[in-house]
Write a protein that holds these residues in place. Structure first.
Motif, PDB file in Angstrom:
ATOM      1  N   GLU A   1      66.348  59.402  37.362  1.00  0.00           N
ATOM      2  CA  GLU A   1      66.442  58.088  38.164  1.00  0.00           C
ATOM      3  C   GLU A   1      65.218  57.217  37.466  1.00  0.00           C
ATOM      4  O   GLU A   1      64.291  57.419  37.083  1.00  0.00           O
ATOM      5  CB  GLU A   1      65.709  58.778  39.444  1.00  0.00           C
ATOM      6  N   ALA A   2      65.556  55.878  37.661  1.00  0.00           N
ATOM      7  CA  ALA A   2      64.888  54.987  37.240  1.00  0.00           C
ATOM      8  C   ALA A   2      63.521  54.918  38.001  1.00  0.00           C
ATOM      9  O   ALA A   2      63.495  54.952  39.196  1.00  0.00           O
ATOM     10  CB  ALA A   2      65.638  53.545  37.168  1.00  0.00           C
ATOM     11  N   PRO A   3      62.520  54.526  37.272  1.00  0.00           N
ATOM     12  CA  PRO A   3      61.147  54.519  37.905  1.00  0.00           C
ATOM     13  C   PRO A   3      61.078  53.301  38.984  1.00  0.00           C
ATOM     14  O   PRO A   3      61.612  52.444  38.762  1.00  0.00           O
ATOM     15  CB  PRO A   3      60.300  54.228  37.012  1.00  0.00           C
ATOM     16  N   GLN A   4      60.554  53.750  40.107  1.00  0.00           N
ATOM     17  CA  GLN A   4      60.405  52.740  41.342  1.00  0.00           C
ATOM     18  C   GLN A   4      59.497  51.719  40.964  1.00  0.00           C
ATOM     19  O   GLN A   4      59.843  50.590  41.118  1.00  0.00           O
ATOM     20  CB  GLN A   4      59.836  53.518  42.497  1.00  0.00           C
ATOM     21  N   LEU A   5      58.536  51.841  39.961  1.00  0.00           N
ATOM     22  CA  LEU A   5      57.644  50.792  39.412  1.00  0.00           C
ATOM     23  C   LEU A   5      57.788  50.753  38.104  1.00  0.00           C
ATOM     24  O   LEU A   5      57.909  51.463  37.325  1.00  0.00           O
ATOM     25  CB  LEU A   5      56.171  51.325  39.727  1.00  0.00           C
ATOM     26  N   VAL A   6      58.151  49.362  37.744  1.00  0.00           N
ATOM     27  CA  VAL A   6      58.324  48.785  36.193  1.00  0.00           C
ATOM     28  C   VAL A   6      57.061  49.483  35.432  1.00  0.00           C
ATOM     29  O   VAL A   6      55.925  49.022  35.917  1.00  0.00           O
ATOM     30  CB  VAL A   6      58.783  47.754  36.213  1.00  0.00           C
ATOM     31  N   PRO A   7      57.287  50.245  34.523  1.00  0.00           N
ATOM     32  CA  PRO A   7      56.266  50.641  33.644  1.00  0.00           C
ATOM     33  C   PRO A   7      55.370  49.512  33.018  1.00  0.00           C
ATOM     34  O   PRO A   7      56.099  48.798  32.588  1.00  0.00           O
ATOM     35  CB  PRO A   7      56.807  51.975  32.637  1.00  0.00           C
TER      36      PRO A   7
END
Lengths: 731, 164
Positions: free
Chosen positions: A174-180
């Motif tokens: 799953e793509a992270p909810q916060l952009v790294p």
């Protein structure tokens, strides 16, 4: 295989990332050009099953460097050497719409500024997903992992694995909810990486639109009415049809198409066509008549639109003491783009589908016009964007795509390459509008500017553009999107007011009473976006007039400007930087200097032009330009764009302008509509001002100051103020 | 029989090629070498420049019949590592790149005739090649750089044959 939206979302878990990154997948339309089985964390990036990292470049590479610059942003976020990323020109998809315009258009110096954050974040998100996949595989916390140029590293155990090797399992992450966060110390951004497109452009292998080759392809030319808006009344193709290699001659919506085995045969046959033209609504229109109408509009101003109105400029002018009013009239001509690659487009019709290969700044417009003039559903039109031999705004208009589709429609199964001649290109351009300006200012005895009043006469560019595109966009876009989206002037386009007309006329100078308005007059000549658009003429006018006021106040032109630039530190910095680099006020013996400063596309440029007196008039020896365009992705490309814009603008400032007679452009090729050549090109010195600001435009910003800086130098040298472009160097 | 030399190889023109057809279109459309570009069709812009017996020639107005028996070199025949091409890459001369084949061919012919050109020499030799992107300052630098690399004996090149 094509991804449906549902599969796409499920397969990559992109929902969170997608929303965060601010791209939408636009209904159920699949993203074009995706290799089956790829890890595709967003619309721009995929890692293919065979291990290639592929970047869909959604901006047109027309020389300005996005092929390198935007790829660098992606590589930085992904931590993957951008030079190893495979770049493909993106297809048409709403995910690729330019956020500044809500359409898939390259222009307005928006590419770097709008892509800066999204592309780095898109790369960073993909990197995080790849790291998460590796963490799962190795059963270690993701926090223990790092990356090193395409390799995920677990320092504790010494394990390393390439991105491609975890790409398959990253699909279920799953793509992270916060952009790294993107790395603090960039590896590639800010360095002058060699352009990735240079090698192919030095050995003849770069494929431009005109180089597209398909099996069984034929070449078409179109004979168009030379008079704008004119039509074919009758034609006789008998002799033309007998020419060698000719396959078919037939009328299309804007002329007569000649299809032959090759270009030369098509062109020769076109010359044998006998056509009777209906000259259309502009018959009899001439440059002289246009000027007369502009003068009337300037004086009467029946239809005016305010661009700026602060204080009481008119009142202060009316009450000014004798001799305190400075007044001047300026004029700027129609300008042609003349991209080195004449317009062209290749189209292949198969059944109810049309596939196009187009060198264009606006693939969505290519699709729309092909659908309209070829009679296709838009979702049956596939567009491939090629490299292009220059854009400068010309290729934001895609009339050639409508022609190619209309021709290919008549010859299904046969790939048709439509090629314009240089004559076609110069006579059927979308020109920079011709404008006429009157400026009045009060300069008080203490040298203060009491009032500034500027009226210009122009036609709306976007209004004409809307007419060109209205049929294709009406069903899907109008009225809401037309008002919002046409051009880059979102929210400011109505039937009459096109902010491009007055852009750059809103002076930064601290003058309490100032008014700018536009008197509308549209002669009917097709108009378009010409590199730097309204800034190209307004900077000439306001920076020349500012120079007049400096002289009226008896003050040094740099000091005078700086005094009025309080509260505009970025203007001040570039102006000081250019003055310092040019040794302003203390030039080499025999050199004469002129200066101008201008903001456009949220960037700042100041220029000092240096002249010497030669045997045959003044010689432009050197141009010093300081720019502030915020943070810089690639300093060498920025420098190159500054050089480029200066030379493009210098050609327009010096070379004879096109003229109109009987509703047609008189000139036809580089002999009578010359452009700047190497022997006329001065030394150019570029100063890049350090900045931590968000990146802003660079492709156009060095153009607006060149004409006024040159004109101001010519005044200093000759004592004569030239207020009409092009300039004479022989005064 | 209509034969010529193209990029060092003998070439027999197909019978159906009209000898009045400009060399550019024969090379681009019949031979599939698209590195040489169409820009103006009147010999005014230089995008179509090739070498004919070592001379830089505008091929959009040169009938193919006139090069029978001669040696023609296109950008594809320059080898890729010609000092001019190397300098072009080192200085990142191209922007859109469309005119650059013609620029490179003109520059290579200049250096073959004049190994150490002055700025005035460059102006004279290159004024026939238009670049709308404004790569002129870099073209000038790259020609000086290529001249320097040739003079140090790094490369030798015969533009008449396309061979080093």
């Amino acid at each position: 295989m094509k991804f449906s939206r549902r599969k796409f979302l499920v397969g990559t878990g992109v929902v969170g990332g997608g929303l965060l990154l601010g791209f939408s997948l636009g209904g159920d339309e699949p993203v074009p050009q995706i290799v089956a089985g790829s890890f595709q964390p967003n619309a721009w990036l995929q890692i293919t099953p065979d291990g290639r990292v592929v970047f869909q470049l959604d901006k047109a590479e027309m020389g300005q460097g996005v092929y390198t610059g935007l790829t660098t942003l992606m590589g930085e976020g992904l931590d993957y050497d951008p030079a190893r990323i495979q770049v493909e020109m993106a297809g048409v998809h709403s995910a690729y719409n330019n956020p500044a315009m809500r359409m898939q258009v390259t222009g307005g110096s928006t590419s770097l500024t709008t892509a800066w954050t999204p592309l780095q974040e898109a790369g960073a998100t993909a990197r995080a997903m790849l790291m998460a996949a590796a963490a799962e595989q190795w059963q270690v916390p993701v926090s223990e992992l790092n990356t090193d140029d395409g390799v995920i590293v677990h320092s504790a155990s010494g394990r390393r694995i390439g991105y491609a090797e975890v790409a398959e399992s990253a699909k279920s992450i799953e793509a992270p909810q916060l952009v790294p966060p993107v790395a603090n110390a960039p590896k590639w951004i800010g360095k002058s990486l060699p352009r990735f497109d240079t090698p192919a452009k030095t050995d003849g292998t770069a494929i431009f639109g005109v180089d597209v080759a398909l099996p069984g392809m034929k070449t078409a030319v179109v004979v168009r009415c030379p008079h704008f808006g004119g039509r074919v009344r009758a034609f006789d193709a008998e002799e033309a049809e007998q020419q060698a290699g000719v396959l078919k001659i037939f009328p299309i919506h804007n002329g007569i198409a000649v299809v032959a085995d090759g270009y030369w045969q098509a062109r020769q046959a076109a010359g044998k066509l006998k056509v009777e033209w209906d000259k259309g609504p502009l018959a009899g229109l001439s440059s002289a008549k246009i000027r007369k109408n502009q003068e009337q509009a300037l004086d009467n101003g029946e239809t005016t639109v305010d661009a700026l109105d602060e204080g009481d400029a008119e009142g202060v002018l009316a009450q000014a003491a004798d001799g305190r009013v400075v007044e001047a009239k300026y004029a700027a001509p129609f300008l042609h783009h003349s991209t080195m690659e004449p317009q062209n487009c290749t189209a292949l019709v198969t059944g109810d589908r049309c596939e196009l290969w187009a060198p264009s700044q606006a693939p969505g417009f290519v699709q729309a016009l092909a659908a309209q003039y070829g009679g296709f559903d838009r979702d049956k039109v596939t567009v491939h964007t090629t490299l292009m031999g220059g854009g400068f705004g010309r290729r934001a208009m895609t009339d050639f795509a409508g022609e190619a589709a209309a021709i290919a429609r008549q010859m299904p199964g046969v790939p048709i390459k439509l090629i314009w001649s240089r004559e076609d290109d110069m006579r059927h351009d979308f020109y920079r509008p011709s404008t006429l300006h009157r400026l009045r200012a009060v300069v008080n005895e203490d040298g203060q500017i009491g009032a500034w009043r500027h009226r210009l006469v122009s036609a709306s560019i976007t209004k004409g553009m809307a007419v060109t595109l209205v049929d294709s966009y009406l069903p899907k876009w109008l009225p809401e999107a037309m008002a919002r989206g046409i051009g880059r002037f979102a929210g400011n386009t109505t039937a009459n007011m096109d902010s491009a007309m007055a852009e750059g006329a809103e002076i930064p100078y601290a003058v309490d009473n100032r008014k700018v308005d536009v008197a509308l007059y549209d002669p009917g000549i097709p108009l378009g976006f010409w590199r730097s658009v309204g800034h190209s003429h307004n900077a000439f006018v306001v920076e020349s007039f500012m120079d007049e006021l400096a002289h009226a106040a008896g003050e040094d032109p740099v000091d005078f400007r700086l005094r009025y630039l309080q509260g505009h530190p970025r203007h001040q910095r570039v102006l000081k930087a250019a003055a310092e680099a040019a040794n302003w006020g203390d030039p080499l013996p025999g050199r004469i200097q002129g200066v101008a400063v201008h903001e456009s596309f949220s960037s700042y440029a100041a220029q000092v032009v240096e002249l010497s007196k030669g045997a045959n008039g003044y010689v432009i020896e050197r141009v010093v330009c300081a720019v502030d365009c915020g943070q810089i992705a690639n300093p060498d490309i920025v420098t190159e764009q500054v050089e480029s814009a200066i030379i493009y603008g210098l050609g327009a400032a010096l070379k004879p302008a096109l003229t109109v007679e009987d509703g047609r452009v008189v000139q036809s090729n580089f002999h009578d509509l010359p452009v700047l050549r190497i022997d006329e090109t001065p030394e150019i010195q570029v100063v890049l001002v350090d900045s931590k600001e968000h990146p802003t435009g660079i492709g156009e910003i060095a153009l607006p100051p060149i004409a006024p800086a040159l004109g101001n130098a010519l005044f200093k040298a000759s004592g004569q103020r030239q207020r009409e472009l092009p300039f004479q160097l022989t005064v | 029989m209509s034969t010529l030399k193209l990029n060092g190889e003998p070439l027999t023109l197909p019978d159906d090629v009209d000898p009045s057809t400009p060399l550019l279109w024969v090379v681009r459309e019949r031979l599939g070498l698209t590195g040489s570009k169409f820009g103006c069709g009147q010999g005014l812009c230089g995008a179509c420049t090739m070498h004919v017996d070592g001379q830089a020639v505008r091929t959009c107005i040169l009938p193919v019949g006139q090069v029978v028996g001669k040696s023609v070199v296109t950008i594809e025949g320059l080898g890729g590592d010609h000092p001019v091409q190397q300098a072009w890459r080192q200085i990142d001369v191209p922007q859109c790149g469309y005119c650059q084949s013609g620029q490179i061919m003109s520059a290579a012919a200049l250096l073959a005739a004049n190994p150490n050109p002055s700025n005035d020499d460059i102006n004279r030799a290159m004024a026939g090649n238009i670049c709308r992107c404004g790569s002129y300052p870099r073209i000038r630098r790259a020609i000086h750089q290529a001249a320097a690399s040739i003079s140090t004996g790094v490369q030798t090149f015969d533009p008449a044959t396309g061979e080093g």
